[in-house]
Design an enzyme around this catalytic site. Structure first.
Site, short mmCIF file in Angstrom:
data_model
loop_
_atom_site.label_atom_id
_atom_site.label_comp_id
_atom_site.label_asym_id
_atom_site.label_seq_id
_atom_site.Cartn_x
_atom_site.Cartn_y
_atom_site.Cartn_z
N GLU A 175 50.71 52.69 -0.49
CA GLU A 175 49.59 53.36 0.17
C GLU A 175 48.41 53.56 -0.78
OE1 GLU A 175 49.58 54.60 3.64
OE2 GLU A 175 51.23 53.18 3.79
N HIS A 251 50.96 61.66 2.91
CA HIS A 251 50.58 61.11 1.60
C HIS A 251 50.63 62.24 0.59
CE1 HIS A 251 47.95 57.80 3.64
NE2 HIS A 251 49.03 57.24 3.17
N CYS A 370 40.50 61.43 0.99
CA CYS A 370 40.90 60.16 1.63
C CYS A 370 39.73 59.19 1.67
CB CYS A 370 41.31 60.38 3.08
SG CYS A 370 42.71 61.45 3.31
O1 SUG Z 1 46.78 56.13 7.49
N1 SUG Z 1 44.82 57.74 9.91
C1 SUG Z 1 45.03 57.40 8.53
C2 SUG Z 1 44.59 58.54 7.64
C3 SUG Z 1 44.64 58.15 6.19
C4 SUG Z 1 44.33 59.32 5.30
N2 SUG Z 1 44.34 58.91 3.93
C5 SUG Z 1 44.81 59.62 2.90
N3 SUG Z 1 45.53 60.70 3.02
N4 SUG Z 1 44.57 59.18 1.69
C6 SUG Z 1 46.50 57.07 8.27
O2 SUG Z 1 47.36 57.77 8.84
C7 SUG Z 1 44.75 57.30 12.31
C8 SUG Z 1 44.17 56.25 13.22
C9 SUG Z 1 44.24 56.65 14.68
O3 SUG Z 1 45.15 57.41 15.05
O4 SUG Z 1 43.38 56.19 15.46
C10 SUG Z 1 44.92 56.81 10.88
O5 SUG Z 1 45.14 55.65 10.64
#
Ligand code: SUG
Length: 447
Positions: A175, A251, A370
């Site tokens: 990730e 994460h 993020c």
């Molecule tokens: O991978 N959300 C992302 C959020 C990522 C956050 N990043 C960090 N914590 N570094 C994920 O879960 C949601 C998309 C949607 O539901 O339409 C999404 O992909």
């Protein structure tokens, strides 16, 4: 001593930013699954944060989004005909694939890759591995374009080493920097790289979450350490607490953040918390490693998740001391706002907190941290990078005008089938590659 600075590369929100409930284990993504999004507001909120940090004297740059809807992946999945027909058929026969192929999720740049600065690596080049994001289909289709964009930004073999994403599949789920941080006295010094994983892929009967997926494996962390030529004495790999993954900490950057000589985390962040702290202190190359550990009494885990306190950016202030760049939700949460008040009054390096409104991103589980990838560059490396991606007043103006010209201010899942949206997105991205001098990086440009 080598002079180096940390640059925040923020993801530019893409024109199809929407809420599709694609991320099991990410509470905000599931909660907002049916809401309408506002891509224009999302992109402008992101740009406003970039500009504000730049104005505070923090070096800032920008990372381009993906081409969405991802027609080439839909074709790979068997949809044929012209682009309009591919969209129409996908919307009718497999709407779940169309929304997955339309996510603007590359905006969460912390997940784009893992970067090790040249001070840490054996060949003294900066190493980059694009993250495979294997755990979520809608994210696993990002790394090819991410790699192409990163290569055009850091296009110099003498200074930069680019690695292919790790093999796809659960065993090497990676990730990126959401599970990686780096500690150092000065950015140009050899630092301590800290990797956090959710489970072991090849060892059975080890602790792992029961309800939600562990996205990052131990084996993926080890592979990055090898690829980036990091030494054992400058690396720590620790396991995230599986119980908090099951509560929605998908994460590590939802429960911990590090900068300089400081780790700021919740008391339930790691499986073997004390042992992890002891190892970090022992291996830290400077002599004053500090930890600010927040107890559950101070901030209950549910509040940490809903406010995204730990998804703040922790940055060095030009005038000395550190600052937390926190989401606006931290002010609204009583436990968190009271805690922050005490934190800056107490004896620790965090001297200030600034909040930013990034609700469009927060509704999908993405806070300030993020939205950015931290890249430490020496002056020579900065000079060898693509100059067009570094933020300044002109670029900010150009990008806000570009967003205002091309982005919609409302989007639902139904809109994603609109052929006009695809054309609008491609027109916007074509113009963007010109502004950021990226050349041809999108499938529609290289087909
Ligand atoms: O991978 N959300 C992302 C959020 C990522 C956050 N990043 C960090 N914590 N570094 C994920 O879960 C949601 C998309 C949607 O539901 O339409 C999404 O992909």
């Amino acid at each position: 001593m080598i002079q180096a600075s940390e640059y925040n590369f923020d993801g530019l929100v893409g024109p199809t930013h929407n809420y599709a409930g694609l991320s099991v284990g990410n509470v905000a993504s599931l909660k907002n699954a049916t809401g309408a999004s506002n891509p224009k507001e999302a992109a402008l909120q992101g740009l406003a944060k970039m500009k504000a940090l730049q104005d505070l004297g923090l070096p800032q740059a920008v990372l381009a989004p993906m081409e969405r809807p991802d027609i080439s992946t839909l074709r790979q999945l068997g949809f044929t005909g012209n682009d309009a027909k591919v969209l129409f058929d996908a919307a009718k026969k497999a709407p779940e694939l169309l929304v997955a192929c339309s996510s603007a999720s590359s905006m969460w740049t912390a997940n784009a890759c893992t970067v090790s600065p040249s001070a840490d690596t054996n060949d003294q080049r900066l190493h980059i591995t694009a993250a495979n994001l294997a755990n979520k289909f809608h994210r696993s289709i990002e790394f090819d374009t991410t790699s192409r964009i990163l290569q055009t930004m850091f296009n110099n073999d003498e200074h930069f080493a680019h690695h292919h994403a790790l093999p796809l599949g659960d065993h090497f789920g990676d990730e990126g920097a959401a599970n990686h941080t780096r500690f150092c006295d000065n950015y140009g010094d050899k630092g301590l790289e800290f990797f956090v994983f959710g489970k072991y892929a090849f060892r059975s009967s080890m602790p792992e979450p029961k309800k939600f997926p562990a996205r990052q494996t131990f084996e993926a962390c080890e592979a990055i350490v090898r690829l980036h030529q990091l030494s054992d004495e400058n690396t720590v790999i620790a396991q995230q607490n599986p119980e908090v993954i099951d509560q929605g900490v998908f994460h590590n950057d939802v429960i911990a953040v590090g900068n300089g000589n400081l780790l700021f985390c919740h008391e339930q962040a790691f499986l073997n918390q004390q042992e992890t702290f002891d190892t970090l202190k022992k291996k830290y190359p400077g002599d004053n490693f500090q930890i600010v550990e927040v107890t559950n009494d101070q901030v209950p885990i549910e509040d940490a998740i809903s406010s995204y306190l730990f998804n703040s950016q922790l940055v060095n202030r030009p005038e000395g001391g550190m600052m937390l760049i926190a989401p606006g939700e931290c002010q609204e949460n009583r436990h968190v706002s009271e805690y922050l008040y005490q934190l800056i009054a107490a004896d620790n390096p965090i001297k200030d907190v600034k909040t930013f409104e990034v609700q469009q991103s927060m509704r999908n589980g993405g806070g300030p941290a993020c939205l950015r990838q931290r890249i430490v560059l020496t002056e020579q490396e900065r000079a060898a990078s693509n100059p067009a991606v570094f933020m300044n007043n002109d670029l900010y103006l150009q990008l806000t005008q570009w967003v205002s010209k091309h982005y919609r201010d409302s989007m639902t899942a139904e809109d994603l089938a609109d052929h006009q949206l695809l054309l609008e997105s491609r027109t916007a991205l074509d113009e963007l590659t010109g502004i950021l001098n990226l050349g041809s990086v999108y499938p529609f440009q290289i087909a």
